[in-house]
Motif scaffolding. Structure first.
Motif, PDB file in Angstrom:
ATOM      1  N   ILE A 438       0.836  -1.202   0.000  1.00 48.50           N
ATOM      2  CA  ILE A 438       0.000   0.000   0.000  1.00 48.50           C
ATOM      3  C   ILE A 438       0.872   1.255   0.000  1.00 48.50           C
ATOM      4  O   ILE A 438       0.599   2.228  -0.714  1.00 48.50           O
ATOM      5  N   ALA A 439       1.941   1.245   0.794  1.00 52.16           N
ATOM      6  CA  ALA A 439       2.859   2.392   0.831  1.00 52.16           C
ATOM      7  C   ALA A 439       3.530   2.599  -0.522  1.00 52.16           C
ATOM      8  O   ALA A 439       3.708   3.738  -0.980  1.00 52.16           O
ATOM      9  N   LEU A 440       3.890   1.498  -1.194  1.00 49.43           N
ATOM     10  CA  LEU A 440       4.519   1.598  -2.516  1.00 49.43           C
ATOM     11  C   LEU A 440       3.542   2.159  -3.556  1.00 49.43           C
ATOM     12  O   LEU A 440       3.939   2.943  -4.431  1.00 49.43           O
ATOM     13  N   THR A 441       2.274   1.759  -3.477  1.00 46.42           N
ATOM     14  CA  THR A 441       1.283   2.295  -4.419  1.00 46.42           C
ATOM     15  C   THR A 441       1.085   3.794  -4.211  1.00 46.42           C
ATOM     16  O   THR A 441       0.893   4.542  -5.179  1.00 46.42           O
ATOM     17  N   LYS A 442       1.132   4.235  -2.953  1.00 45.24           N
ATOM     18  CA  LYS A 442       1.021   5.677  -2.700  1.00 45.24           C
ATOM     19  C   LYS A 442       2.209   6.413  -3.296  1.00 45.24           C
ATOM     20  O   LYS A 442       2.070   7.535  -3.802  1.00 45.24           O
ATOM     21  N   ASN A 443       3.381   5.780  -3.240  1.00 42.82           N
ATOM     22  CA  ASN A 443       4.579   6.366  -3.842  1.00 42.82           C
ATOM     23  C   ASN A 443       4.405   6.513  -5.352  1.00 42.82           C
ATOM     24  O   ASN A 443       4.749   7.550  -5.943  1.00 42.82           O
ATOM     25  N   ILE A 444       3.828   5.485  -5.985  1.00 41.12           N
ATOM     26  CA  ILE A 444       3.582   5.534  -7.425  1.00 41.12           C
ATOM     27  C   ILE A 444       2.572   6.630  -7.754  1.00 41.12           C
ATOM     28  O   ILE A 444       2.733   7.387  -8.720  1.00 41.12           O
ATOM     29  N   GLN A 445       1.503   6.724  -6.960  1.00 43.01           N
ATOM     30  CA  GLN A 445       0.504   7.764  -7.187  1.00 43.01           C
ATOM     31  C   GLN A 445       1.115   9.159  -7.063  1.00 43.01           C
ATOM     32  O   GLN A 445       0.802  10.060  -7.843  1.00 43.01           O
ATOM     33  N   LYS A 446       1.991   9.332  -6.079  1.00 46.76           N
ATOM     34  CA  LYS A 446       2.630  10.639  -5.882  1.00 46.76           C
ATOM     35  C   LYS A 446       3.472  11.028  -7.093  1.00 46.76           C
ATOM     36  O   LYS A 446       3.362  12.155  -7.609  1.00 46.76           O
TER      37      LYS A 446
END
Length: 543
Positions: A438-446
């Motif tokens: 989930i943290a990695l997906t937020k990084n991608i979204q950012k």
């Protein structure tokens, strides 16, 4: 795609596309033979893949080029035949002569409408392969135009038999307006399936052809030359329409400024060409070469718009094979030796990955299959200086670990064992991994959001937004699924385990597909960025 285009075009062009299609099929069989051969090396597999990829690219380019040519030729004047049909219905001629002329114009109009629909059908196969919504809109527009065409012919026939009837005139005007509305909607949908660069290239060729013919005919057959000039004007109007659509698509940037300038020059040039044609026909031309100069000026301005668009959409040049080493700083102070590296997580290891290897079975191992596809996508890029690619690669690896753990845990629990042996030591580790994903997906979204804010191409920004949108919802779902599985720790309920695993599988597949689509869309946007404010988002493809 190729079959539909070859069928609708026919002739030498259709035969050429058929030949390219056969070549792709042959190379596909060749690649499968290489994969099935246990003696084949990875170099042979890569060579066969590269050859197939090149052939597919050539076939797709041919399809796009010929679709653009058909759109330029067919949609240059969508209302002309219906206006001629109306004129034939109201022509003050003898009944027999009027009937013959009307039947001819009715047949021409019906053929024109069918050609519009056929080219649109090709566009659904060639230009809508990655946009189901656009594909559906085109199908609806085609159906609406086909339904409206016989109504126009019938009302025109009624008007022909009753030219003085006000109700017949009103009915025809109503039906004609409906048909024109559907035709314009269809043309708009078709234009979205054609790359603006391809449209400009074909339009420039057509204007050059018609303009040269007009200049040659003006000396011997002025009436025929006027017809050619009218065609140049129609094509130019279409170029202006497509240019306006492109201006709506791009934000404030140097490209937009130049495009606005070229568009204004083209509009003035076509106006001058019309005036020069009238002056030449009437014998009032002050400059004997004025007509030729005006036609040439129209062509040159269309060529400028074409060059501007092609340059804007041109991909970045490939990187050199070897980058020069950094220049050492002078008077560099002596530094103490670096500490030895600490232990590395399994997802950070430089583990070998063969992108040419066969993918896991999508039925037997759906999560592993989706993870393999995501790894294939990330393997296309150099991971250094690109945090998005690193995050996407880690997501794939963590899902692979989760798939192994989920499968092994169920097998152990079915046997009645309470000991869990896998890459995770416990269910707690699995939940921790979900949170890391989930943290990695937020990084991608950012990173994707940052790229979209700096891309002037609104079409690409919208595509990136659509790709990125599901990630947030799917991440929330993953968090819920992890909590559900955590609540079942120490217990075994077959129905609950199966349901939770199915939810995890679907979520993993959708999430990794959205990440893969976001990576592709981000690269496309990054090419158009005027500047990249983040040095850790460099999309460099491997050779």
């Amino acid at each position: 795609m190729a079959a539909a285009l070859a069928k609708n075009i026919g002739g030498e062009v259709g035969e050429s596309i058929d030949a390219q299609k056969a070549k792709v099929a042959e190379l596909l069989r060749k690649l499968q033979d290489v994969i099935d051969d246990p003696k084949s090396t990875s170099e042979q597999k890569k060579a066969a893949q590269a050859e197939l990829k090149e052939a597919i690219a050539e076939l797709k380019k041919s399809c796009n080029d010929h679709l653009a040519a058909k759109v330029v030729g067919t949609y240059v004047d969508i209302t002309g035949p219906i206006m001629e049909l109306q004129a034939a219905a109201l022509a003050p001629l003898a009944p027999a002569e009027k009937s013959e002329k009307f039947n001819t114009k009715a047949a021409d109009f019906s053929l024109h409408a069918e050609q519009l629909c056929r080219v649109a059908e090709v566009a659904t196969d060639v230009g809508c392969d990655e946009d189901p919504k656009r594909h559906e809109n085109l199908k609806l527009s085609i159906e609406a135009l086909r339904d409206a065409t016989p109504m126009v012919v019938y009302s025109a026939k009624t008007l022909s038999l009753n030219p003085d009837s006000e109700s017949a005139k009103e009915n025809f005007d109503l039906v004609k307006e409906q048909w024109v509305t559907e035709a314009v909607r269809l043309r708009t949908d078709v234009d979205k399936c054609v790359k603006p660069t391809d449209f400009m290239v074909e339009s420039e060729k057509k204007v050059k052809e018609e303009g040269d013919a007009a200049m040659a005919l003006m000396k011997t057959s002025p009436k025929e030359a006027v017809v050619k000039v009218a065609m140049v004007q129609k094509i130019t109007n279409r170029v202006l329409e497509v240019t306006d659509a492109e201006l709506e698509n791009v934000g404030d940037c140097e490209y937009r400024v130049k495009l606005v300038d070229h568009r204004a020059n083209l509009q003035q040039a076509i106006k001058n060409a019309g005036q020069a044609t009238n002056d030449h026909i009437r014998g009032q031309a002050k400059d004997p070469e004025g007509f030729n100069k005006s036609i040439t000026e129209v062509h040159m301005n269309i060529n400028r718009i074409k060059d501007e668009m092609v340059g804007f959409y041109l991909p970045l040049p490939p990187l050199p094979d070897e980058l020069p080493p950094p220049i050492p700083e002078e008077d560099e102070e002596e530094k103490p030796p670096a500490r030895p590296p600490g232990p590395v997580d399994s997802d950070d290891e430089d583990e070998p990955f063969d992108a040419s290897a066969p993918a896991p079975d999508p039925v037997e191992a759906p999560i592993e299959h989706a993870a393999f596809k995501l790894r294939q996508e990330t393997a296309k890029y150099i991971e250094e200086d690109n945090d998005m690619i690193t995050a996407a690669r880690k997501i794939a690896q963590k899902f692979q670990q989760m798939a192994k753990y989920t499968k092994g845990r169920r097998e152990l629990l079915e046997l009645g064992s309470t000991e869990e042996k896998s890459e995770f030591s416990s269910m707690t580790d699995m939940i921790k991994t979900c949170k890391e994903i989930i943290a990695l997906t937020k990084n991608i979204q950012k990173h994707a959001s940052m790229i979209s804010k700096n891309c002037p191409d609104k079409r690409l920004v919208m595509s990136l937004a659509n790709s990125m949108e599901p990630i947030g919802m799917l991440s929330q779902q993953l968090n819920i699924i992890a909590s559900v599985k955590a609540s079942a720790t120490g217990k075994y309920n077959e129905e609950a385990e199966v349901e939770a695993d199915e939810m995890l599988t679907i979520n993993a597949q959708n999430l990794m597909k959205s990440v893969r689509d976001t990576v592709r869309a981000s690269e496309a946007c990054s090419v158009k960025m005027m500047s990249n404010p983040n040095a850790n988002l460099q999309f460099k493809r491997r050779r």
